[in-house]
Design a protein around this motif. Sequence first.
Motif, short mmCIF file in Angstrom:
data_model
loop_
_atom_site.label_atom_id
_atom_site.label_comp_id
_atom_site.label_asym_id
_atom_site.label_seq_id
_atom_site.Cartn_x
_atom_site.Cartn_y
_atom_site.Cartn_z
N THR A 124 3.13 6.06 3.85
CA THR A 124 3.46 5.73 2.46
C THR A 124 3.01 6.85 1.52
O THR A 124 3.73 7.22 0.58
N GLY A 126 -5.29 -4.64 1.03
CA GLY A 126 -5.74 -5.26 2.26
C GLY A 126 -7.13 -5.83 2.15
O GLY A 126 -7.90 -5.84 3.11
N ALA A 135 -7.00 5.27 7.56
CA ALA A 135 -6.08 4.42 6.81
C ALA A 135 -6.73 3.80 5.59
O ALA A 135 -6.09 3.67 4.54
N ASP A 136 -8.03 3.42 5.69
CA ASP A 136 -8.65 2.77 4.54
C ASP A 136 -8.80 3.73 3.38
O ASP A 136 -8.60 3.36 2.22
N ALA A 166 -5.36 4.16 1.87
CA ALA A 166 -4.94 2.95 1.16
C ALA A 166 -5.60 2.85 -0.21
O ALA A 166 -4.95 2.54 -1.22
N ASP A 186 -4.39 12.93 11.09
CA ASP A 186 -4.16 11.51 10.86
C ASP A 186 -5.38 10.94 10.15
O ASP A 186 -6.29 10.42 10.78
N ARG A 236 3.17 -1.77 -0.66
CA ARG A 236 1.91 -2.22 -0.07
C ARG A 236 2.12 -2.87 1.30
O ARG A 236 1.16 -3.30 1.94
N ASP A 237 3.37 -2.95 1.73
CA ASP A 237 3.65 -3.61 3.01
C ASP A 237 4.00 -2.60 4.09
O ASP A 237 4.56 -2.94 5.13
N THR A 238 3.67 -1.33 3.86
CA THR A 238 3.91 -0.28 4.85
C THR A 238 2.59 0.41 5.17
O THR A 238 1.63 0.32 4.41
N ALA A 239 2.53 1.12 6.30
CA ALA A 239 1.31 1.79 6.69
C ALA A 239 0.91 2.82 5.64
O ALA A 239 1.76 3.53 5.10
N PRO A 240 -0.39 2.92 5.32
CA PRO A 240 -0.81 3.77 4.20
C PRO A 240 -0.44 5.25 4.34
O PRO A 240 0.06 5.85 3.37
N TRP A 241 -0.67 5.86 5.49
CA TRP A 241 -0.45 7.30 5.61
C TRP A 241 1.03 7.68 5.46
O TRP A 241 1.37 8.55 4.65
#
Length: 336
Positions: free
Chosen positions: A308, A127, A285-286, A289, A282, A301-306
């Motif tokens: 994933t 991202g 996210a960064d 990622a 929670d 890489r096209d799904t939410a990081p957590w």
Amino acid sequence: MLSVFLACEDPYATADLFTGRLGWRLVFATPRDSADRLACVSLGDAQVMLGTDDEEFLPAASREHRGAGVTVYVRLPDAADIAAVHARHAEAGVATAPLSTREWGEGAFDARIAGYRFLITQEGTVGGMPSTITADDLESAVRLAVTVLEKAPDGAWDGKAGGLEWTCWETVEHLSDDLFAYAAQLGARPKNREVPFLWESRRPGGPANVTYADRDAGPSGLLEVLEACGAMLVALVRTTPPDVRAHHVFGASDPEGFAAMGIVETLVHTHDIAQGLGLTWDPPADLVARTLARLFPDAPRDTAPWPTLLWATGRGDLPGHARVTKWRWTGTPHLN
């Protein structure tokens, strides 16, 4: 700064190719009527000196094979747009491979310019963020975990931690022990084994640890053990040179890799513990990622990081992807 000398038939025309069509920067060029016909171009961390290809002993037909087996490695700064750089090289017909992400998260493409092979790279990004993991990231992850676990209700610590067979108390001890063990690896730096501490389990099926918390100290003492072990690893990551390698069962790694491993252990085991304690967890996210990019380069890489990361560690489902039942991370260092 990497600097190489490449021989070519006309250094000025070749410099024009680099600068005019490929977007490289002209550093300098000697006068065209100079006895020393040279030009210097740069991209990222590389400077390329272009000189004349006039050795009498080398037949002209052989000149295109000069440098066979040698690659000029160019690293772009974080601020550069590697996709635009690749597009310019592809338009000029010199890019020989598409822009792709290598297994350690680094974006890269191959190009053949003036008869020489180049590998143009940029630190892996998710991202738009660099995938680099730091001691500060690890310190933040441990601090966030402790802050959440401090909210545990009284008497809940002996319940199961999520889908694990360990109690919440045992899982904090296991997490602490992971961080302690990673610090020990960076401290002793063994090449092909773990530091030979005596790991022992205190009950059948319980985690085998070096470190345990004193039950009489209560949950606050348990979390203090977690903080202390985390601080040990943070300190070793901060003070260990980046070229150091130490053994891990998933492959020898560098300080950044051990920091990332400590973050994954902290994130996912806090998830397990929070489930058992009825708490919400929670993480940012960064951070997730960048940790995914460092240790799980093949993860979507096209799904939410957590979600994933939970999927990649066998703890959750991800739409469109089969459930993970066996997993491991890639701790091998970034190549420079």
